[in-house]
Design a protein around this motif. Structure first.
Motif, PDB file in Angstrom:
ATOM      1  N   GLU A  72       0.811  -1.218   0.000  1.00 52.00           N
ATOM      2  CA  GLU A  72       0.000   0.000   0.000  1.00 52.00           C
ATOM      3  C   GLU A  72       0.846   1.271   0.000  1.00 52.00           C
ATOM      4  OE1 GLU A  72      -3.893  -1.746   2.368  1.00 52.00           O
ATOM      5  OE2 GLU A  72      -2.549  -0.369   3.405  1.00 52.00           O
ATOM      6  N   GLY A  73       2.119   1.141   0.288  1.00 51.09           N
ATOM      7  CA  GLY A  73       2.992   2.304   0.358  1.00 51.09           C
ATOM      8  C   GLY A  73       3.744   2.578  -0.921  1.00 51.09           C
ATOM      9  N   GLY A  74       3.588   1.715  -1.905  1.00 51.78           N
ATOM     10  CA  GLY A  74       4.253   1.954  -3.180  1.00 51.78           C
ATOM     11  C   GLY A  74       5.738   1.718  -3.129  1.00 51.78           C
ATOM     12  N   SER A  75       6.128   0.594  -2.559  1.00 51.98           N
ATOM     13  CA  SER A  75       7.556   0.282  -2.479  1.00 51.98           C
ATOM     14  C   SER A  75       8.146   0.167  -3.880  1.00 51.98           C
ATOM     15  CB  SER A  75       7.780  -1.009  -1.701  1.00 51.98           C
ATOM     16  OG  SER A  75       7.332  -2.118  -2.447  1.00 51.98           O
ATOM     17  N   LYS A  76       9.437   0.059  -3.946  1.00 56.00           N
ATOM     18  CA  LYS A  76      10.132   0.023  -5.230  1.00 56.00           C
ATOM     19  C   LYS A  76       9.830  -1.234  -6.035  1.00 56.00           C
ATOM     20  CE  LYS A  76      13.919   2.879  -3.646  1.00 56.00           C
ATOM     21  NZ  LYS A  76      15.350   2.998  -3.440  1.00 56.00           N
TER      22      LYS A  76
END
Length: 107
Positions: A72-76
């Motif tokens: 949900e945090g938009g990791s790489k």
């Protein structure tokens, strides 16, 4: 004695983005990130509507709360279709993927 009362600083995110979009390099990077932010928004909205916590989704999928947080945090790392399908199922949604024609750039 100093006044230590909380005094938030007003900040208009949308106005800042509109201003920064005038910069060609910023606009290009912003547009490249748009699909990721759209995905994050969809994930957060679906989970909110389901009334579930990150931990509840993680338990239903069989993963950890931190994995859901990264998703949900938009990791790489881009999530797999399988992961998105499991997430969608956990929050009571169908996963729909579509391709749209590119928008024509105004000149």
């Amino acid at each position: 004695m100093e006044n230590l009362k909380y005094q938030p600083v007003p900040y208009d995110v949308e106005a800042t983005i509109r201003r920064e979009l005038k910069d060609e390099e910023f606009r290009k990077e912003f547009e490249e990130l748009e699909p990721m932010y759209a995905l994050i928004s969809e994930l957060l909205t679906a989970r909110k509507l389901s009334g579930m916590t990150q931990e509840a989704v993680a338990n239903k999928i069989g993963t950890t709360k931190s994995a859901i947080s990264r998703l949900e945090g938009g990791s790489k790392h881009a999530p797999s279709v399988t992961t998105l399908r499991k997430y969608a199922e956990a929050v009571g949604c169908d996963l729909v993927i579509k391709l749209e024609p590119k928008r024509k750039t105004k000149v």
